[in-house]
Structures are given as C-alpha cells and as structure tokens.
Design an enzyme around this catalytic site. Structure first.
Site, mmCIF file in Angstrom:
data_model
loop_
_atom_site.group_PDB
_atom_site.id
_atom_site.type_symbol
_atom_site.label_atom_id
_atom_site.label_comp_id
_atom_site.label_asym_id
_atom_site.label_seq_id
_atom_site.Cartn_x
_atom_site.Cartn_y
_atom_site.Cartn_z
ATOM 1 N N GLY A 110 0.827 -1.204 0.000
ATOM 2 C CA GLY A 110 0.000 0.000 0.000
ATOM 3 C C GLY A 110 0.853 1.241 0.000
ATOM 4 N N ASN A 111 0.217 2.380 0.193
ATOM 5 C CA ASN A 111 0.962 3.641 0.266
ATOM 6 C C ASN A 111 0.313 4.547 1.307
ATOM 7 O OD1 ASN A 111 -0.928 5.648 -1.143
ATOM 8 N ND2 ASN A 111 -0.799 3.979 -2.640
ATOM 9 N N ARG A 112 0.926 5.684 1.536
ATOM 10 C CA ARG A 112 0.553 6.514 2.675
ATOM 11 C C ARG A 112 -0.510 7.566 2.379
ATOM 12 N NH1 ARG A 112 5.860 8.780 5.239
ATOM 13 N NH2 ARG A 112 4.326 9.725 6.609
ATOM 14 N N SER A 113 -1.136 7.519 1.231
ATOM 15 C CA SER A 113 -2.157 8.522 0.922
ATOM 16 C C SER A 113 -3.320 8.441 1.919
ATOM 17 C CB SER A 113 -2.677 8.312 -0.505
ATOM 18 O OG SER A 113 -3.713 9.225 -0.762
ATOM 19 N N ALA B 105 -3.986 7.774 -4.997
ATOM 20 C CA ALA B 105 -2.666 7.227 -5.291
ATOM 21 C C ALA B 105 -2.822 5.733 -5.566
ATOM 22 C CB ALA B 105 -1.726 7.463 -4.115
#
Ligand code: CTP
Ligand code: CA
Length: 231
Positions: free
Chosen positions: A33-36, A100
């Site tokens: 995943g990512n931090r958005s 994102a």
C-alpha cells in the site's frame, strides 16, 4: 447564488473525485500500500458539493468520513478503482484523480497465509504493472470533444536530471490530461497533513504556484481552474 460563501458555479455539473491509496494483496492478511490519507480528495469532493456539483467520490481505503451529500463508492485495489472511476466518468463533466493507485500488484495471490519457514529463504515478491487509470480516461475520451475535463495529481522531487516542474511537464504530456496538480515533496512528504502546497500545471503550458494553504483552499483553487476551463 452563494452557499457557505461559495459561488454555486458547479450547479448542474457531475464530477468524479478519486481519493486515498489502493492496496494490493499478497495473501488474506498482507498487502502492498501507500501513505495517501485521502484528505486532499475529500476536500475536493466537499468543495465541489458546496459549489453545487453532483459528486461521486471513489474512495480507496479512506478511513475518514465522506462529506455530506456526496455519493461514496469504496474500493480497495487499483483494478476496483479503475472500474468504478471509468464507469462514473462516462457521464461526468470533470474527473479529478487525487487517489494514489499502486503502480504494481503482486503477480500471484496466495489463498492461504504465506508461512515463514524458520531459517529458510526470504520470499521474493514478483510484481506486475497495474492499469494507468488517468491515461485510460484520456485515451477513451471521444476525440476532439475534450469531455470530461481530466485532472491528475503528481508528487515529484527535483533531481540531477530535471526540476520538479520539468518532471511534472513531462508527466502531463505523457498522461495527456488537462491539468496536473503538482506537489513538491523534495523537503519531505505531506501525507496526512491539513495543508498543502501545489503548482497548477495546465495543458496550455501555464504553471501557477499556489501559496501553502489548507487542503480545502487548495481544493477550491483547483475547482476555480476547472470551472474556468469548462466554460
Ligand atoms: N494514476 C492512475 N493510475 C495509475 C497510476 C497513477 O490513474 N496506475 C494517476 C494518479 O491518480 C495521479 C496521476 O496518475 O493523478 C499521476 O500519478 P503518479 O504516480 O505521479 O504517476 P505515474 O505515471 O505512476 O508515475 P511515477 O513513476 O512517478 O509514479
Ligand atoms: Ca505512480
């Protein structure tokens, strides 16, 4: 007419906003995943609704509540985000891709939890590329119609090859969208923050830096630009 001190200049318009970050699962309990956080996307949805638009928010793993009066569609993966956005975009006047999406996903999904073998080799994760939703939206637009208006976001850093704006111009050209909201993250990222500092880059070559401001103000500046171009 004004509501909350805002012009009702999106009345009769249908807009789609994507927000958050997608997740790509390796097994039933693990994902890439990512931090958005989804905050800028939520602010865009809220601002559009306050200006009279009919808003569809496609939310990827957003833990925050959606603004009132907004249709919310929850998705998890980039593939799900793509399906929801493409469907909603078919009847939209403008699409803003603030989400994102993960660029890659694991090539294989394990139906059972991947087990660690004590003392054994660390597993290698093979990745495959995800669809580029923004590029697809642009490609599938009826040629010459310019509808819907399509905006993207980009977090960029300057490097030895090019400045932030140069990288962003290249990305705008590559994607073919009408507006790119550019975030300079050289000095550290702004994930989860309440304010944002961006440059609005339009397809006609204009680069307009906005002063650091609350994400709600940035959202309204983005809609100002879009309203102008919708005519
Ligand atoms: N985007 C998209 N689909 C993807 C990846 C990105 O629609 N699979 C959209 C994002 O929502 C954003 C814009 O494209 O509006 C730019 O995203 P970014 O990650 O900066 O672009 P990439 O082409 O993935 O380039 P990079 O290698 O810098 O990640
Ligand atoms: Ca990317």
């Amino acid at each position: 007419r004004f509501l909350d001190g805002r012009p009702q200049d999106l009345t009769g318009r249908r807009v789609v906003v994507s927000a958050g970050g997608t997740r790509e699962f390796l097994d039933p309990v693990r994902f890439l995943g990512n931090r958005s956080s989804g905050r800028q996307g939520l602010a865009l949805a809220q601002a559009a609704a306050a200006r009279g638009a009919e808003v569809t928010l496609v939310a990827a793993n957003v833990s925050l509540p959606a603004p009132a009066g907004v249709e919310r569609i929850d998705v998890v993966t980039t593939a799900e985000l793509r399906d929801a956005v493409v469907k909603a975009a078919a009847t939209a006047d403008a699409v803003v891709m603030a989400a994102a999406p993960a660029d890659f996903r694991p090539a294989n999904y394990a139906d059972a939890k991947i087990k660690k073998v004590p003392g054994g080799d660390a597993p290698t994760i093979e990745l495959v590329e995800n669809p580029d939703i923004l590029a697809e939206l642009v490609r599938s637009r009826p040629s010459g119609s310019g509808e819907p208006f399509i905006a993207g976001f980009a977090a960029e850093t300057g490097d030895e090859n090019a400045t932030v704006v140069e990288h962003a111009r290249a990305k705008l050209a590559r994607k073919g969208c009408d507006l790119l909201v550019v975030n300079d993250v050289s000095a550290g990222a702004v994930f989860g923050a309440d304010d944002n500092e961006v440059i609005l880059l339009t397809a006609d070559g204009e680069a307009r830096p906005l002063a650091r401001a609350a994400k709600s103000e940035v959202a309204n500046a983005i809609w100002d630009t879009i309203v102008q171009r919708l005519g």
